[in-house]
Design a protein around this motif. Structure first.
Motif, PDB file in Angstrom:
ATOM      1  N   GLY A   1      87.689 -15.466 -12.861  1.00 16.58           N
ATOM      2  CA  GLY A   1      88.956 -16.087 -13.221  1.00 16.58           C
ATOM      3  C   GLY A   1      89.812 -16.560 -12.075  1.00 16.58           C
ATOM      4  O   GLY A   1      90.991 -16.881 -12.277  1.00 16.58           O
ATOM      5  N   ASN A   2      89.300 -16.624 -10.846  1.00 16.69           N
ATOM      6  CA  ASN A   2      90.090 -17.046  -9.693  1.00 16.69           C
ATOM      7  C   ASN A   2      90.150 -18.574  -9.610  1.00 16.69           C
ATOM      8  O   ASN A   2      89.124 -19.253  -9.698  1.00 16.69           O
ATOM      9  CB  ASN A   2      89.486 -16.494  -8.402  1.00 16.69           C
ATOM     10  N   HIS A   3      91.368 -19.072  -9.447  1.00 18.19           N
ATOM     11  CA  HIS A   3      91.600 -20.513  -9.311  1.00 18.19           C
ATOM     12  C   HIS A   3      91.815 -20.812  -7.832  1.00 18.19           C
ATOM     13  O   HIS A   3      92.830 -20.414  -7.251  1.00 18.19           O
ATOM     14  CB  HIS A   3      92.817 -20.926 -10.135  1.00 18.19           C
ATOM     15  N   ILE A   4      90.863 -21.520  -7.211  1.00 21.67           N
ATOM     16  CA  ILE A   4      90.928 -21.716  -5.761  1.00 21.67           C
ATOM     17  C   ILE A   4      90.913 -23.182  -5.349  1.00 21.67           C
ATOM     18  O   ILE A   4      91.048 -23.476  -4.163  1.00 21.67           O
ATOM     19  CB  ILE A   4      89.750 -20.991  -5.068  1.00 21.67           C
ATOM     20  N   ALA A   5      90.757 -24.111  -6.296  1.00 15.82           N
ATOM     21  CA  ALA A   5      90.692 -25.537  -5.957  1.00 15.82           C
ATOM     22  C   ALA A   5      91.808 -26.288  -6.664  1.00 15.82           C
ATOM     23  O   ALA A   5      92.159 -25.966  -7.808  1.00 15.82           O
ATOM     24  CB  ALA A   5      89.335 -26.117  -6.335  1.00 15.82           C
ATOM     25  N   PRO A   6      92.375 -27.329  -6.039  1.00 16.67           N
ATOM     26  CA  PRO A   6      93.517 -28.023  -6.629  1.00 16.67           C
ATOM     27  C   PRO A   6      93.154 -29.096  -7.644  1.00 16.67           C
ATOM     28  O   PRO A   6      94.041 -29.591  -8.339  1.00 16.67           O
ATOM     29  CB  PRO A   6      94.197 -28.665  -5.412  1.00 16.67           C
ATOM     30  N   LYS A   7      91.909 -29.483  -7.746  1.00 13.87           N
ATOM     31  CA  LYS A   7      91.555 -30.554  -8.670  1.00 13.87           C
ATOM     32  C   LYS A   7      90.121 -30.415  -9.139  1.00 13.87           C
ATOM     33  O   LYS A   7      89.340 -29.634  -8.602  1.00 13.87           O
ATOM     34  CB  LYS A   7      91.760 -31.917  -8.011  1.00 13.87           C
ATOM     35  N   GLY A   8      89.807 -31.225 -10.167  1.00 11.60           N
ATOM     36  CA  GLY A   8      88.479 -31.190 -10.762  1.00 11.60           C
ATOM     37  C   GLY A   8      88.536 -30.772 -12.210  1.00 11.60           C
ATOM     38  O   GLY A   8      89.370 -29.945 -12.599  1.00 11.60           O
ATOM     39  N   THR A   9      87.694 -31.351 -13.031  1.00 11.33           N
ATOM     40  CA  THR A   9      87.584 -30.986 -14.442  1.00 11.33           C
ATOM     41  C   THR A   9      86.112 -30.779 -14.769  1.00 11.33           C
ATOM     42  O   THR A   9      85.241 -31.365 -14.112  1.00 11.33           O
ATOM     43  CB  THR A   9      88.160 -32.085 -15.356  1.00 11.33           C
ATOM     44  N   PRO A  10      85.811 -29.969 -15.775  1.00  9.52           N
ATOM     45  CA  PRO A  10      84.410 -29.634 -16.067  1.00  9.52           C
ATOM     46  C   PRO A  10      83.667 -30.687 -16.874  1.00  9.52           C
ATOM     47  O   PRO A  10      82.531 -30.451 -17.269  1.00  9.52           O
ATOM     48  CB  PRO A  10      84.521 -28.320 -16.850  1.00  9.52           C
ATOM     49  N   ASP A  11      84.271 -31.848 -17.120  1.00  3.18           N
ATOM     50  CA  ASP A  11      83.585 -32.875 -17.905  1.00  3.18           C
ATOM     51  C   ASP A  11      83.703 -34.264 -17.282  1.00  3.18           C
ATOM     52  O   ASP A  11      83.671 -35.274 -17.979  1.00  3.18           O
ATOM     53  CB  ASP A  11      84.141 -32.902 -19.334  1.00  3.18           C
TER      54      ASP A  11
ATOM     55  N   PHE B   1      84.558 -25.623   1.466  1.00  2.00           N
ATOM     56  CA  PHE B   1      84.129 -24.779   2.578  1.00  2.00           C
ATOM     57  C   PHE B   1      85.118 -23.617   2.720  1.00  2.00           C
ATOM     58  O   PHE B   1      86.331 -23.827   2.784  1.00  2.00           O
ATOM     59  CB  PHE B   1      84.082 -25.570   3.884  1.00  2.00           C
ATOM     60  N   VAL B   2      84.590 -22.379   2.790  1.00  2.00           N
ATOM     61  CA  VAL B   2      85.422 -21.177   2.885  1.00  2.00           C
ATOM     62  C   VAL B   2      85.124 -20.484   4.207  1.00  2.00           C
ATOM     63  O   VAL B   2      83.959 -20.292   4.567  1.00  2.00           O
ATOM     64  CB  VAL B   2      85.147 -20.220   1.703  1.00  2.00           C
ATOM     65  N   SER B   3      86.186 -20.071   4.889  1.00  2.00           N
ATOM     66  CA  SER B   3      86.013 -19.501   6.233  1.00  2.00           C
ATOM     67  C   SER B   3      85.639 -18.031   6.204  1.00  2.00           C
ATOM     68  O   SER B   3      84.747 -17.598   6.945  1.00  2.00           O
ATOM     69  CB  SER B   3      87.299 -19.702   7.050  1.00  2.00           C
ATOM     70  N   ASN B   4      86.298 -17.221   5.367  1.00  3.51           N
ATOM     71  CA  ASN B   4      86.011 -15.787   5.374  1.00  3.51           C
ATOM     72  C   ASN B   4      86.474 -15.163   4.067  1.00  3.51           C
ATOM     73  O   ASN B   4      87.171 -15.789   3.246  1.00  3.51           O
ATOM     74  CB  ASN B   4      86.654 -15.093   6.579  1.00  3.51           C
ATOM     75  N   LEU B   5      86.135 -13.892   3.894  1.00  7.63           N
ATOM     76  CA  LEU B   5      86.438 -13.174   2.667  1.00  7.63           C
ATOM     77  C   LEU B   5      87.937 -12.981   2.488  1.00  7.63           C
ATOM     78  O   LEU B   5      88.472 -13.122   1.376  1.00  7.63           O
ATOM     79  CB  LEU B   5      85.725 -11.822   2.678  1.00  7.63           C
ATOM     80  N   ILE B   6      88.664 -12.669   3.571  1.00  9.29           N
ATOM     81  CA  ILE B   6      90.103 -12.435   3.465  1.00  9.29           C
ATOM     82  C   ILE B   6      90.818 -13.704   3.005  1.00  9.29           C
ATOM     83  O   ILE B   6      91.713 -13.659   2.152  1.00  9.29           O
ATOM     84  CB  ILE B   6      90.656 -11.948   4.813  1.00  9.29           C
ATOM     85  N   ARG B   7      90.412 -14.828   3.532  1.00 12.87           N
ATOM     86  CA  ARG B   7      91.017 -16.110   3.122  1.00 12.87           C
ATOM     87  C   ARG B   7      90.739 -16.383   1.643  1.00 12.87           C
ATOM     88  O   ARG B   7      91.621 -16.852   0.905  1.00 12.87           O
ATOM     89  CB  ARG B   7      90.442 -17.229   3.979  1.00 12.87           C
ATOM     90  N   LEU B   8      89.541 -16.077   1.184  1.00  8.18           N
ATOM     91  CA  LEU B   8      89.188 -16.307  -0.218  1.00  8.18           C
ATOM     92  C   LEU B   8      90.013 -15.415  -1.146  1.00  8.18           C
ATOM     93  O   LEU B   8      90.538 -15.876  -2.167  1.00  8.18           O
ATOM     94  CB  LEU B   8      87.698 -16.044  -0.424  1.00  8.18           C
ATOM     95  N   VAL B   9      90.150 -14.131  -0.781  1.00  5.25           N
ATOM     96  CA  VAL B   9      90.908 -13.198  -1.622  1.00  5.25           C
ATOM     97  C   VAL B   9      92.375 -13.578  -1.673  1.00  5.25           C
ATOM     98  O   VAL B   9      93.002 -13.580  -2.747  1.00  5.25           O
ATOM     99  CB  VAL B   9      90.723 -11.757  -1.108  1.00  5.25           C
ATOM    100  N   SER B  10      92.961 -13.917  -0.533  1.00  5.54           N
ATOM    101  CA  SER B  10      94.382 -14.280  -0.506  1.00  5.54           C
ATOM    102  C   SER B  10      94.642 -15.547  -1.314  1.00  5.54           C
ATOM    103  O   SER B  10      95.666 -15.644  -2.012  1.00  5.54           O
ATOM    104  CB  SER B  10      94.849 -14.465   0.940  1.00  5.54           C
ATOM    105  N   THR B  11      93.733 -16.504  -1.254  1.00  5.64           N
ATOM    106  CA  THR B  11      93.895 -17.726  -2.039  1.00  5.64           C
ATOM    107  C   THR B  11      93.808 -17.425  -3.526  1.00  5.64           C
ATOM    108  O   THR B  11      94.569 -17.972  -4.337  1.00  5.64           O
ATOM    109  CB  THR B  11      92.820 -18.752  -1.656  1.00  5.64           C
ATOM    110  N   ALA B  12      92.877 -16.554  -3.911  1.00  2.90           N
ATOM    111  CA  ALA B  12      92.734 -16.200  -5.319  1.00  2.90           C
ATOM    112  C   ALA B  12      93.972 -15.502  -5.854  1.00  2.90           C
ATOM    113  O   ALA B  12      94.343 -15.681  -7.025  1.00  2.90           O
ATOM    114  CB  ALA B  12      91.514 -15.303  -5.502  1.00  2.90           C
TER     115      ALA B  12
END
Length: 568
Positions: A463-473, A481-492
């Motif tokens: 359920g983490n929303h990490i991207a600003p755009k895009g639709t599934p259809d 591109f993700v730099s590290n785990l801490i950056r991913l968690v903080s963004t989520a």
């Protein structure tokens, strides 16, 4: 009101009329478009009650025409109907309620209608035309069934052993709500009793909907079964979005019984199972849901070396192993051009080796085996797949640790440090995407990148929303591109309320090719494995119907970003 099937004066209902009405009701119950047929079956009469365009000799020939001798059922039904006509004539003459001429004329007219109905039923036209490119071997008739959810028929698929021990309770409850014949236990599937065998019977009915009770893996299984159904009916490699007639048939709703439930979250069916979901309200929600589209992506992996049995053990079941040495250029999932292009990418590094690159493994000749499958949610390569792989191994080796969602999350946190130690990918991976002209162009990978994500939906890893755009259809997949785990968690955590911290989408495209130069962990829809040196292609394949729950609105801040196919 005079029935368009009958001509002449108004009389009381007779045996012949009752037979005709019974035939109509039977066709209506079977969902075969009776009323659209009635306007074609009606025979026009003039003011003098003469049938226009057909003389008496032709009428006599039609009423005496026999059906196929091999169809005993139709023949018996026809004989019985004609005996009814004879009784009708005799009864009408005896009563004297109308003239002999009108009785005979009317009986002959009803005989024409009966013959047309019998002929239509014998030929199995189903009163609905197929697409021009339908397979001639397709099944023509739908299974007779009733509506169990208002104007819809809902078919539920559930694994009775899933749901944290609640699967059997849910299974029995759904049987009481929908009927035993409309609830399928995936745990009892076998030859001739697979989901596609059931769905094929209802595929032509636009009022049939699916309820998938499970996680993302269960949803993927049902969609794979639908691919086989549409391949059988359409003969178009299962790409149902190309058919105007069937593209919205068999849409799927979700009862979340898995761990991440990303697809369920994306379409508002909830992050996890709740008790109210086994009440009648869930059936009403399925009936009231809106039909949407879900892009599905083909993942093709061409390894550089043959894999051992231990390595194959963790490869997801959705990626089927095939052999490229004898592949058919016209087969459903592969083409000669694609295989040649991918093999060419494998040889690029051998022809131009970079001296001193200690990360590149020494390769043998490319393996003739390759892996091929479809996914719905996302693909990733890097540290997030490494953590998931360690979690998956622990679950396989010690299943007693995983008895609840909370325990699952604790084990996941325990394995997270492996992601912090994951290597950078810039010298280990090359990535290419299609530009607007359809040509592959190389994307530059940032120096600190430790994970590459390809997102089809905006719900990632629970359920983490990490991207600003895009639709599934939209037919495009987002490259991040993700730099590290801490950056991913903080963004989520803060991304939904602080959109500026979301990851930049580096490309939106319909095709991605990734060249790995050493063993790296990958995952597709939450199923991880360790991938050696290979070329991985992710390409748009088809779009299936899915149901979005209309009682709640997701406010994830997603924007459609289809203006630029490639974003640098």
């Amino acid at each position: 009101v005079r029935d368009p099937f009958l001509c002449g004066s108004n009389t009381s209902i007779t045996m012949a009329e009752e037979v005709t009405l019974n035939r109509r009701e039977s066709l209506e119950r079977r969902g075969r478009g009776y009323y659209s047929f009635r306007s074609r079956a009606a025979i026009p009469c003039d003011d003098e009650n003469n049938i226009i365009g057909i003389d008496c000799e032709r009428l006599s020939g039609l009423t005496s025409e026999s059906v196929d001798e091999n169809d005993d059922t139709s023949a018996n039904a026809d004989d019985g109907f004609r005996r009814g006509l004879s009784s009708k004539v005799s009864e009408g003459i005896t009563r004297g309620t109308t003239t002999v001429f009108q009785v005979i004329r009317r009986a002959l007219h009803e005989g024409v209608v009966a013959n047309m109905l019998l002929q239509n039923e014998k030929e199995g036209s189903a009163l609905a035309s197929l697409d021009d490119n339908n397979d001639s071997s397709a099944i023509r008739d739908s299974t007779p069934h009733h509506r169990n959810a208002g104007k819809y028929t809902v078919i539920a698929f559930i694994n009775s052993r899933s749901g944290g021990g609640k699967g059997m309770e849910i299974f029995k409850t759904l049987q009481s709500l929908l009927g035993n014949e409309f609830v399928i236990d995936l745990n009892s599937c076998g030859p001739g009793q697979m989901p596609e065998n059931t769905l094929l019977k209802y595929a032509r009915d636009p009022a049939v909907r699916i309820l998938a009770c499970g996680g993302d893996g269960t949803c993927g299984w049902i969609y794979s079964s639908l691919d086989k159904v549409w391949s059988n009916i359409l003969g178009m490699k299962g790409r149902v979005h190309l058919s105007d007639q069937f593209k919205d048939h068999l849409p799927m709703a979700i009862m979340p019984l898995g761990t991440g439930n990303d697809l369920s979250r994306q379409y508002n069916w909830g992050p996890k199972f709740r008790k109210y979901m086994i009440h009648k309200s869930i059936i009403s929600a399925v009936a009231d849901a809106d039909v949407m589209g879900l892009d599905r992506w083909r993942c093709l992996i061409l390894p550089m070396s043959s894999l051992g049995e231990d390595e194959k053990k963790y490869i997801p079941q959705i990626l089927c192993e095939k052999d490229s040495s004898n592949h058919d250029p016209n087969s459903e999932r592969t083409s000669l051009a694609t295989m040649t292009e991918l093999e060419g990418m494998l040889h690029d590094e051998e022809n131009n080796p970079k001296k001193g690159n200690k990360f590149v493994t020494e390769s043998n000749q490319p393996s003739t085996a390759y892996f091929d499958g479809l996914f719905c949610n996302y693909f990733s390569l890097g540290f997030d797949a490494t953590v998931l792989f360690e979690f998956h191994k622990e679950r396989v080796n010690n299943p007693k640790k995983f008895t609840s969602p909370w325990r699952n999350k604790l084990v996941y946190v325990e394995k997270s440090p492996t992601g912090i130690r994951a290597p950078k990918l810039r010298k280990r991976v090359q990535i290419f995407v299609n530009n607007k002209e359809g040509d592959l162009v190389k994307l530059k990978i940032p120096k600190d990148t430790r994970s590459i994500l390809l997102l089809n939906i905006q719900s990632y890893a629970g359920g983490n929303h990490i991207a600003p755009k895009g639709t599934p259809d939209d037919g495009l997949i987002e490259v991040i591109f993700v730099s590290n785990l801490i950056r991913l968690v903080s963004t989520a955590v803060v991304g939904p309320v602080m959109p500026y911290v979301l990851f930049k989408v580096r490309a939106q495209t319909n095709r991605v090719c990734i060249r790995t130069k050493c063993p790296l962990h990958c995952q597709v829809d939450g199923e991880p494995w360790l991938q050696g040196e290979a070329v991985i292609q992710v390409k748009f394949h088809t779009r299936n119907a899915i149901l979005k729950k209309s009682s709640a609105v997701m406010n994830c801040g997603c924007l459609s970003g289809t203006d630029n196919v490639v974003v640098s």
